[in-house]
Design a protein around this motif. Structure first.
Motif, PDB file in Angstrom:
ATOM      1  N   TYR A  16      -6.740 -12.467  -3.046  1.00 39.39           N
ATOM      2  CA  TYR A  16      -8.190 -12.228  -2.994  1.00 39.39           C
ATOM      3  C   TYR A  16      -8.498 -11.080  -2.020  1.00 39.39           C
ATOM      4  N   LEU A  17      -7.796 -11.079  -0.906  1.00 37.10           N
ATOM      5  CA  LEU A  17      -8.016 -10.012   0.089  1.00 37.10           C
ATOM      6  C   LEU A  17      -7.663  -8.640  -0.481  1.00 37.10           C
ATOM      7  N   PHE A  31     -12.794   2.760   5.306  1.00 37.44           N
ATOM      8  CA  PHE A  31     -11.407   2.637   5.795  1.00 37.44           C
ATOM      9  C   PHE A  31     -11.321   1.619   6.930  1.00 37.44           C
ATOM     10  N   GLY A  32     -12.375   1.532   7.722  1.00 43.33           N
ATOM     11  CA  GLY A  32     -12.403   0.511   8.782  1.00 43.33           C
ATOM     12  C   GLY A  32     -12.338  -0.885   8.174  1.00 43.33           C
ATOM     13  N   GLN A  33     -13.095  -1.079   7.098  1.00 43.60           N
ATOM     14  CA  GLN A  33     -13.091  -2.383   6.428  1.00 43.60           C
ATOM     15  C   GLN A  33     -11.724  -2.671   5.820  1.00 43.60           C
ATOM     16  N   GLN A  65      -5.051  -6.001   7.591  1.00 46.86           N
ATOM     17  CA  GLN A  65      -4.380  -6.611   8.744  1.00 46.86           C
ATOM     18  C   GLN A  65      -4.346  -8.127   8.568  1.00 46.86           C
ATOM     19  N   TYR A  66      -5.451  -8.639   8.086  1.00 46.98           N
ATOM     20  CA  TYR A  66      -5.514 -10.085   7.857  1.00 46.98           C
ATOM     21  C   TYR A  66      -4.575 -10.484   6.714  1.00 46.98           C
ATOM     22  N   ALA A  67      -4.572  -9.678   5.647  1.00 45.00           N
ATOM     23  CA  ALA A  67      -3.701  -9.979   4.502  1.00 45.00           C
ATOM     24  C   ALA A  67      -2.238  -9.981   4.930  1.00 45.00           C
ATOM     25  N   ALA A  68      -1.857  -8.994   5.745  1.00 47.48           N
ATOM     26  CA  ALA A  68      -0.464  -8.911   6.200  1.00 47.48           C
ATOM     27  C   ALA A  68      -0.116 -10.136   7.046  1.00 47.48           C
ATOM     28  N   GLU A  69      -1.094 -10.551   7.849  1.00 45.85           N
ATOM     29  CA  GLU A  69      -0.860 -11.712   8.721  1.00 45.85           C
ATOM     30  C   GLU A  69      -0.649 -12.978   7.899  1.00 45.85           C
ATOM     31  N   ILE A  70      -1.516 -13.229   6.930  1.00 44.90           N
ATOM     32  CA  ILE A  70      -1.343 -14.488   6.191  1.00 44.90           C
ATOM     33  C   ILE A  70      -0.210 -14.410   5.171  1.00 44.90           C
ATOM     34  N   GLN A  71       0.189 -13.204   4.807  1.00 49.42           N
ATOM     35  CA  GLN A  71       1.349 -13.072   3.917  1.00 49.42           C
ATOM     36  C   GLN A  71       2.610 -13.525   4.663  1.00 49.42           C
ATOM     37  N   LEU A 114       5.156 -11.963   6.058  1.00 43.93           N
ATOM     38  CA  LEU A 114       6.473 -11.346   5.810  1.00 43.93           C
ATOM     39  C   LEU A 114       6.755 -10.226   6.814  1.00 43.93           C
ATOM     40  N   GLY A 115       5.958 -10.150   7.843  1.00 43.86           N
ATOM     41  CA  GLY A 115       6.165  -9.118   8.866  1.00 43.86           C
ATOM     42  C   GLY A 115       5.726  -7.731   8.440  1.00 43.86           C
ATOM     43  N   LYS A 116       4.918  -7.653   7.389  1.00 46.92           N
ATOM     44  CA  LYS A 116       4.443  -6.333   6.946  1.00 46.92           C
ATOM     45  C   LYS A 116       3.211  -5.904   7.749  1.00 46.92           C
ATOM     46  N   THR A 117       2.896  -4.617   7.635  1.00 50.73           N
ATOM     47  CA  THR A 117       1.738  -4.086   8.368  1.00 50.73           C
ATOM     48  C   THR A 117       0.654  -3.659   7.381  1.00 50.73           C
ATOM     49  N   GLU A 118      -0.502  -3.307   7.943  1.00 52.14           N
ATOM     50  CA  GLU A 118      -1.595  -2.786   7.098  1.00 52.14           C
ATOM     51  C   GLU A 118      -1.118  -1.567   6.309  1.00 52.14           C
ATOM     52  N   ASP A 119      -0.276  -0.751   6.926  1.00 53.04           N
ATOM     53  CA  ASP A 119       0.190   0.464   6.237  1.00 53.04           C
ATOM     54  C   ASP A 119       1.147   0.143   5.092  1.00 53.04           C
ATOM     55  N   ASP A 120       1.999  -0.855   5.288  1.00 48.96           N
ATOM     56  CA  ASP A 120       2.871  -1.264   4.168  1.00 48.96           C
ATOM     57  C   ASP A 120       2.015  -1.629   2.962  1.00 48.96           C
ATOM     58  N   LEU A 121       0.956  -2.382   3.238  1.00 45.69           N
ATOM     59  CA  LEU A 121       0.125  -2.844   2.117  1.00 45.69           C
ATOM     60  C   LEU A 121      -0.705  -1.703   1.537  1.00 45.69           C
ATOM     61  N   ALA A 122      -1.192  -0.816   2.376  1.00 45.85           N
ATOM     62  CA  ALA A 122      -2.034   0.279   1.863  1.00 45.85           C
ATOM     63  C   ALA A 122      -1.210   1.313   1.103  1.00 45.85           C
ATOM     64  N   PHE A 123      -0.003   1.586   1.589  1.00 47.27           N
ATOM     65  CA  PHE A 123       0.737   2.752   1.075  1.00 47.27           C
ATOM     66  C   PHE A 123       1.955   2.429   0.217  1.00 47.27           C
ATOM     67  N   LEU A 124       2.456   1.205   0.295  1.00 50.02           N
ATOM     68  CA  LEU A 124       3.755   0.989  -0.340  1.00 50.02           C
ATOM     69  C   LEU A 124       3.741  -0.042  -1.474  1.00 50.02           C
ATOM     70  N   ARG A 125       2.603  -0.184  -2.108  1.00 49.76           N
ATOM     71  CA  ARG A 125       2.608  -1.019  -3.308  1.00 49.76           C
ATOM     72  C   ARG A 125       2.729  -0.127  -4.540  1.00 49.76           C
ATOM     73  N   TYR A 126       3.155  -0.741  -5.656  1.00 55.06           N
ATOM     74  CA  TYR A 126       3.220  -0.003  -6.912  1.00 55.06           C
ATOM     75  C   TYR A 126       1.829   0.020  -7.546  1.00 55.06           C
ATOM     76  N   GLU A 127       1.690   0.926  -8.484  1.00 61.77           N
ATOM     77  CA  GLU A 127       0.366   1.153  -9.072  1.00 61.77           C
ATOM     78  C   GLU A 127      -0.284  -0.132  -9.602  1.00 61.77           C
ATOM     79  N   HIS A 128       0.504  -0.947 -10.327  1.00 59.77           N
ATOM     80  CA  HIS A 128      -0.092  -2.139 -10.953  1.00 59.77           C
ATOM     81  C   HIS A 128      -0.427  -3.219  -9.919  1.00 59.77           C
ATOM     82  N   GLU A 129       0.021  -3.002  -8.686  1.00 60.57           N
ATOM     83  CA  GLU A 129      -0.280  -3.991  -7.639  1.00 60.57           C
ATOM     84  C   GLU A 129      -1.608  -3.710  -6.924  1.00 60.57           C
ATOM     85  N   TYR A 130      -2.212  -2.583  -7.221  1.00 61.15           N
ATOM     86  CA  TYR A 130      -3.532  -2.281  -6.650  1.00 61.15           C
ATOM     87  C   TYR A 130      -4.591  -3.002  -7.487  1.00 61.15           C
TER      88      TYR A 130
END
Lengths: 250, 317
Positions: free
Chosen positions: A8-9, A47-49, A55-61, A63-79
């Motif tokens: 959802y996040l 971008f602030g939002q 940050q919250y998504a990474a925390e509840i996931q 897996l030790g990922k960061t906001e940048d992992d989630l913003a920059f390192l997903r595949y197209e269909h994962e957006y």
């Protein structure tokens, strides 16, 4: 449960991420300095939002990922963003129409999320809502200026609204995760958001002498990871550094 | 040479000599007004053209934190452009006229922005060196004689020194990173060093306006003095980063108490000022294109405002 909140996040984060990106492309190229600064402000807020949500998504996931992992390192269909926000900066009328349609949805969405049973989501919404009230004022004022300005501006904003309206159906497309989040009181009830969206757009379009009558089909799929051709190019830019120079600190 | 026979002019010069500001409504020699319009607008144009090389990295910034910081920085530059255009307008010229001068090529802007920003490290180097060099000039201008300009500079300087620290911090992160990142940082320093030294303008001996500018306190230090100050302060910063300034002649001179440094390529400087730098054409085209494409938007805003005014007049009647 955490996985569901995480999903959802992503929906909440990816729209401001992609729209913020589109607006950031315009920085330095606005029709005048004041508008340039205004659009950049909106981009900065978005971008602030994004950072808060991711940050919250990474925390509840967990897996030790960061906001940048989630913003920059997903595949197209994962957006999970709507196709509306991927649409290009064709001209200023498109930029304004896209922004206004998003704001007309974003504001009632946040109005509900401030009451979320998830205290973190509620807090992020509380912080964001003041910003989005400003975005809505900025974009709706510009819709009126262009709609009721010159013949040329009216033609351009009418065309942009007619085309972009077809992407709004995708915003309200039902997904399992949103239904579930809504039932649990964590997420927003999209039917209610839609009712507010329709009354807002009806009022503003009336003020601006614009019409969307007869535009009754819609482009869907964004939330389910099916995007327009534009997203690939956006990601090529957005992910360039992280993909080219993996695992480095910046 | 300056003639103080005219009582107005004598009074004007006396004010400057006492360190008082000249304000928009005060009498001033026509040449003082024109010089200020030229200098303030050149500065304003530099801010908005300066948005372009950094603006092209916003969409590719390597992290969300860097993206937000860069976006905010470029937005600050737009804000600086606004204050400066407003300061120039107090001298009896409109923003549209100033834009025309920029777009026609009549007005200049800082040549540094005609160099390309080709890697992420350039965002560090531009902040560290270009903003660093700009601050040397700008700090001096907070005490310049024309009040509206001096006050605009106070605010600008605060933001610029933040930008410089931000740029240096980007460099520091790169230099503490991988080999690839260090190479990227060194390469950026190699490309931006000499153009940064050129930012202070021609040597004093070849700077025709210096004497008058010092007398009117438009300038408080000469180009060569500021350039030396910049070199002296930057050497140790490069040492901390662990990267090398690309000048084999750079050496501490005990007798002078300053660093000696090599010869600037003045032919390159002349070419870039004349419009033949690597990005002159692109920068000007980008500005012109934004302005031309925005014409219908500005017309619409004006037409709407007029209609609104007429409606409110009707209501009032």
């Amino acid at each position: 449960m955490n996985q569901k909140i995480y999903n959802y996040l992503l929906i909440l984060a990816d729209n401001p991420l992609i729209l913020g990106h589109r607006l950031s492309e315009l920085c330095g190229h606005g029709p005048n300095l004041e508008t340039d600064i205004g659009l950049t402000n909106i981009s900065l807020d978005l971008f602030g939002q994004v950072r808060n949500y991711l940050q919250y998504a990474a925390e509840i996931q967990g897996l030790g990922k960061t906001e940048d992992d989630l913003a920059f390192l997903r595949y197209e269909h994962e957006y999970r963003n709507y196709r509306l926000v991927e649409q290009p900066n064709t001209d200023f009328a498109w930029v304004i129409a896209r922004q206004y349609l998003f704001d007309a949805y974003h504001l009632p969405l946040l109005n509900q999320l401030v009451g979320s049973k998830d205290s973190q989501i509620a807090a992020i919404a509380q912080k964001s809502i003041k910003e989005v009230q400003y975005h809505h004022r900025f974009s709706s004022e510009w819709v009126k200026r262009l709609g009721d300005g010159t013949e040329e501006s009216h033609g351009k904003i009418q065309k942009a609204v007619s085309i972009l309206w077809t992407y709004c159906g995708g915003i309200f497309e039902e997904t399992e995760v949103e239904n579930e989040m809504s039932q649990l009181g964590i997420g927003a009830n999209l039917d209610l958001v839609k009712a507010d969206f329709l009354s807002d757009t009806k009022y503003i379009f009336n003020e601006a002498a614009l019409s969307v009558e007869g535009v009754d089909w819609s482009q869907k799929g964004g939330k389910l990871g099916v995007h327009s051709e534009h997203l690939g190019f956006i990601l090529a830019d957005l992910q360039y550094m992280q993909r080219t120079y993996p695992q480095m600190n910046w | 040479m300056y003639l103080n026979n005219d009582p107005l002019e004598a009074d004007f010069q006396a004010k400057i000599d006492k360190g008082q500001n000249i304000e928009a409504k005060d009498w001033m020699p026509e040449k003082y007004r024109k010089t200020h319009i030229r200098q303030i607008s050149q500065h304003a144009h530099s801010e908005i053209v300066g948005m372009l090389p950094e603006g092209n990295w916003i969409t590719r910034a390597p992290s969300l934190r860097r993206k937000v910081a860069l976006l905010a920085k470029v937005q600050d530059e737009a804000g600086h452009g606004l204050y400066l255009y407003s300061a120039a307008e107090t001298l009896g010229i409109t923003r549209d006229e100033l834009y025309d001068q920029l777009h026609s090529g009549k007005a200049k802007y800082s040549s540094i922005f005609n160099y390309p920003a080709v890697t992420w490290a350039d965002m560090g180097a531009v902040g560290w060196l270009v903003d660093g060099a700009a601050i040397m000039n700008q700090v001096m201008l907070t005490r310049t004689s024309y009040g509206p300009y001096a006050r605009a500079m106070v605010r600008i300087c605060k933001e610029e020194s933040f930008h410089q620290r931000q740029g240096y911090e980007i460099m520091l992160t790169l230099c503490n990173g991988t080999e690839v990142q260090k190479r990227m940082a060194q390469d950026a320093l190699n490309r931006w060093w000499w153009p940064s030294l050129m930012m202070f303008g021609p040597r004093d001996a070849e700077s025709p306006h210096t004497e008058q500018a010092l007398k009117w306190k438009i300038k408080l230090k000469t180009n060569d003095e500021l350039r030396q100050q910049f070199v002296d302060q930057t050497v140790s910063q490069a040492e901390i980063l662990g990267i090398t300034i690309p000048d084999p002649k750079l050496k501490w001179n005990e007798a002078r108490g300053h660093y000696d440094f090599g010869d600037i390529d003045w032919e390159e400087f002349t070419q870039v000022v004349a419009g033949n730098g690597p990005c002159n054409r692109e920068r000007l085209e980008a500005r012109k294109s934004a302005w031309e494409k925005g014409a219908w938007v500005r017309d619409a805003a004006l037409a709407y405002a007029e209609k609104q005014e007429q409606r409110s007049l009707k209501v009032a009647v």
